[in-house]
Motif scaffolding. Structure first.
Motif, PDB file in Angstrom:
ATOM      1  N   LEU A  57       0.829  -1.197   0.000  1.00  0.00           N
ATOM      2  CA  LEU A  57       0.000   0.000   0.000  1.00  0.00           C
ATOM      3  C   LEU A  57       0.867   1.251   0.000  1.00  0.00           C
ATOM      4  O   LEU A  57       1.992   1.238   0.517  1.00  0.00           O
ATOM      5  N   PRO A  58       0.358   2.367  -0.545  1.00  0.00           N
ATOM      6  CA  PRO A  58       1.123   3.611  -0.494  1.00  0.00           C
ATOM      7  C   PRO A  58       1.265   4.096   0.946  1.00  0.00           C
ATOM      8  O   PRO A  58       0.421   3.811   1.794  1.00  0.00           O
ATOM      9  N   SER A  59       2.320   4.835   1.219  1.00  0.00           N
ATOM     10  CA  SER A  59       2.530   5.351   2.567  1.00  0.00           C
ATOM     11  C   SER A  59       3.064   6.768   2.501  1.00  0.00           C
ATOM     12  O   SER A  59       3.534   7.228   1.471  1.00  0.00           O
ATOM     13  N   LYS A  60       2.949   7.462   3.633  1.00  0.00           N
ATOM     14  CA  LYS A  60       3.447   8.830   3.791  1.00  0.00           C
ATOM     15  C   LYS A  60       4.109   8.933   5.149  1.00  0.00           C
ATOM     16  O   LYS A  60       3.950   8.071   6.000  1.00  0.00           O
ATOM     17  N   THR A  61       4.835  10.036   5.370  1.00  0.00           N
ATOM     18  CA  THR A  61       5.442  10.295   6.669  1.00  0.00           C
ATOM     19  C   THR A  61       4.699  11.454   7.323  1.00  0.00           C
ATOM     20  O   THR A  61       4.482  12.492   6.711  1.00  0.00           O
ATOM     21  N   CYS A  62       4.328  11.274   8.565  1.00  0.00           N
ATOM     22  CA  CYS A  62       3.596  12.295   9.313  1.00  0.00           C
ATOM     23  C   CYS A  62       4.560  13.421   9.696  1.00  0.00           C
ATOM     24  O   CYS A  62       5.607  13.159  10.301  1.00  0.00           O
ATOM     25  N   PRO A  63       4.234  14.689   9.379  1.00  0.00           N
ATOM     26  CA  PRO A  63       5.124  15.795   9.732  1.00  0.00           C
ATOM     27  C   PRO A  63       5.149  16.096  11.236  1.00  0.00           C
ATOM     28  O   PRO A  63       6.094  16.687  11.725  1.00  0.00           O
ATOM     29  N   ALA A  64       4.144  15.657  11.972  1.00  0.00           N
ATOM     30  CA  ALA A  64       4.079  15.935  13.409  1.00  0.00           C
ATOM     31  C   ALA A  64       4.957  14.980  14.216  1.00  0.00           C
ATOM     32  O   ALA A  64       5.745  15.411  15.050  1.00  0.00           O
ATOM     33  N   CYS A  65       4.824  13.677  13.944  1.00  0.00           N
ATOM     34  CA  CYS A  65       5.562  12.692  14.741  1.00  0.00           C
ATOM     35  C   CYS A  65       6.727  12.069  13.980  1.00  0.00           C
ATOM     36  O   CYS A  65       7.586  11.428  14.587  1.00  0.00           O
ATOM     37  N   GLY A  66       6.752  12.236  12.662  1.00  0.00           N
ATOM     38  CA  GLY A  66       7.853  11.717  11.869  1.00  0.00           C
ATOM     39  C   GLY A  66       7.765  10.235  11.542  1.00  0.00           C
ATOM     40  O   GLY A  66       8.670   9.678  10.935  1.00  0.00           O
ATOM     41  N   LEU A  67       6.666   9.585  11.905  1.00  0.00           N
ATOM     42  CA  LEU A  67       6.518   8.155  11.648  1.00  0.00           C
ATOM     43  C   LEU A  67       5.775   7.921  10.330  1.00  0.00           C
ATOM     44  O   LEU A  67       4.907   8.702   9.954  1.00  0.00           O
ATOM     45  N   PRO A  68       6.104   6.819   9.647  1.00  0.00           N
ATOM     46  CA  PRO A  68       5.390   6.511   8.410  1.00  0.00           C
ATOM     47  C   PRO A  68       4.006   5.941   8.731  1.00  0.00           C
ATOM     48  O   PRO A  68       3.814   5.278   9.747  1.00  0.00           O
ATOM     49  N   PHE A  69       3.033   6.223   7.853  1.00  0.00           N
ATOM     50  CA  PHE A  69       1.715   5.625   7.994  1.00  0.00           C
ATOM     51  C   PHE A  69       1.226   5.191   6.626  1.00  0.00           C
ATOM     52  O   PHE A  69       1.581   5.769   5.611  1.00  0.00           O
ATOM     53  N   ALA A  70       0.439   4.120   6.609  1.00  0.00           N
ATOM     54  CA  ALA A  70      -0.013   3.515   5.352  1.00  0.00           C
ATOM     55  C   ALA A  70      -1.427   3.953   5.006  1.00  0.00           C
ATOM     56  O   ALA A  70      -2.196   4.398   5.857  1.00  0.00           O
ATOM     57  N   TRP A  71      -1.757   3.792   3.728  1.00  0.00           N
ATOM     58  CA  TRP A  71      -3.074   4.089   3.190  1.00  0.00           C
ATOM     59  C   TRP A  71      -4.131   3.297   3.942  1.00  0.00           C
ATOM     60  O   TRP A  71      -3.912   2.148   4.314  1.00  0.00           O
ATOM     61  N   ARG A  72      -5.282   3.922   4.168  1.00  0.00           N
ATOM     62  CA  ARG A  72      -6.420   3.243   4.780  1.00  0.00           C
ATOM     63  C   ARG A  72      -7.621   3.384   3.860  1.00  0.00           C
ATOM     64  O   ARG A  72      -7.744   4.372   3.136  1.00  0.00           O
ATOM     65  N   LYS A  73      -8.527   2.439   3.928  1.00  0.00           N
ATOM     66  CA  LYS A  73      -9.698   2.469   3.054  1.00  0.00           C
ATOM     67  C   LYS A  73     -10.526   3.721   3.276  1.00  0.00           C
ATOM     68  O   LYS A  73     -11.064   4.304   2.338  1.00  0.00           O
ATOM     69  N   LYS A  74     -10.628   4.191   4.520  1.00  0.00           N
ATOM     70  CA  LYS A  74     -11.428   5.388   4.784  1.00  0.00           C
ATOM     71  C   LYS A  74     -10.807   6.641   4.178  1.00  0.00           C
ATOM     72  O   LYS A  74     -11.474   7.659   4.032  1.00  0.00           O
ATOM     73  N   TRP A  75      -9.524   6.587   3.799  1.00  0.00           N
ATOM     74  CA  TRP A  75      -8.851   7.710   3.158  1.00  0.00           C
ATOM     75  C   TRP A  75      -8.829   7.564   1.635  1.00  0.00           C
ATOM     76  O   TRP A  75      -8.187   8.360   0.942  1.00  0.00           O
ATOM     77  N   ALA A  76      -9.510   6.587   1.074  1.00  0.00           N
ATOM     78  CA  ALA A  76      -9.439   6.293  -0.356  1.00  0.00           C
ATOM     79  C   ALA A  76      -9.807   7.488  -1.224  1.00  0.00           C
ATOM     80  O   ALA A  76      -9.145   7.756  -2.215  1.00  0.00           O
ATOM     81  N   ARG A  77     -10.852   8.224  -0.853  1.00  0.00           N
ATOM     82  CA  ARG A  77     -11.303   9.344  -1.678  1.00  0.00           C
ATOM     83  C   ARG A  77     -10.391  10.555  -1.590  1.00  0.00           C
ATOM     84  O   ARG A  77     -10.283  11.320  -2.532  1.00  0.00           O
ATOM     85  N   ASP A  78      -9.737  10.762  -0.446  1.00  0.00           N
ATOM     86  CA  ASP A  78      -8.946  11.985  -0.277  1.00  0.00           C
ATOM     87  C   ASP A  78      -7.521  11.715   0.212  1.00  0.00           C
ATOM     88  O   ASP A  78      -6.981  12.469   1.008  1.00  0.00           O
ATOM     89  N   TRP A  79      -6.910  10.676  -0.307  1.00  0.00           N
ATOM     90  CA  TRP A  79      -5.543  10.319   0.097  1.00  0.00           C
ATOM     91  C   TRP A  79      -4.556  11.456  -0.184  1.00  0.00           C
ATOM     92  O   TRP A  79      -3.626  11.683   0.569  1.00  0.00           O
TER      93      TRP A  79
END
Length: 59
Positions: free
Chosen positions: A9-31
């Motif tokens: 799955l696609p992932s991004k890094t959170c600018p607040a905590c610096g940890l990576p997070f992966a795509w979630r189904k609830k974010w499908a429309r506005d990833w």
């Protein structure tokens, strides 16, 4: 529906905590607009000053 591995799955890094997070189904429309990994990280960020909200300086 075919299951996918979380690593695929696609992932991004959170600018607040610096940890990576992966795509979630609830974010499908506005990833593209998702910036933070959680509501807690979003709230922890200081509010950016808005030009329209500034009071005019008295001269």
């Amino acid at each position: 529906m075919k299951m996918r591995k979380k690593s695929d799955l696609p992932s991004k890094t959170c600018p607040a905590c610096g940890l990576p997070f992966a795509w979630r189904k609830k974010w499908a429309r506005d990833w593209e607009q998702v910036i933070y990994c959680s509501e807690r990280c979003r709230r922890a960020q200081p509010a950016a000053p808005h030009d329209a909200c500034k009071k005019p300086a008295h001269e």
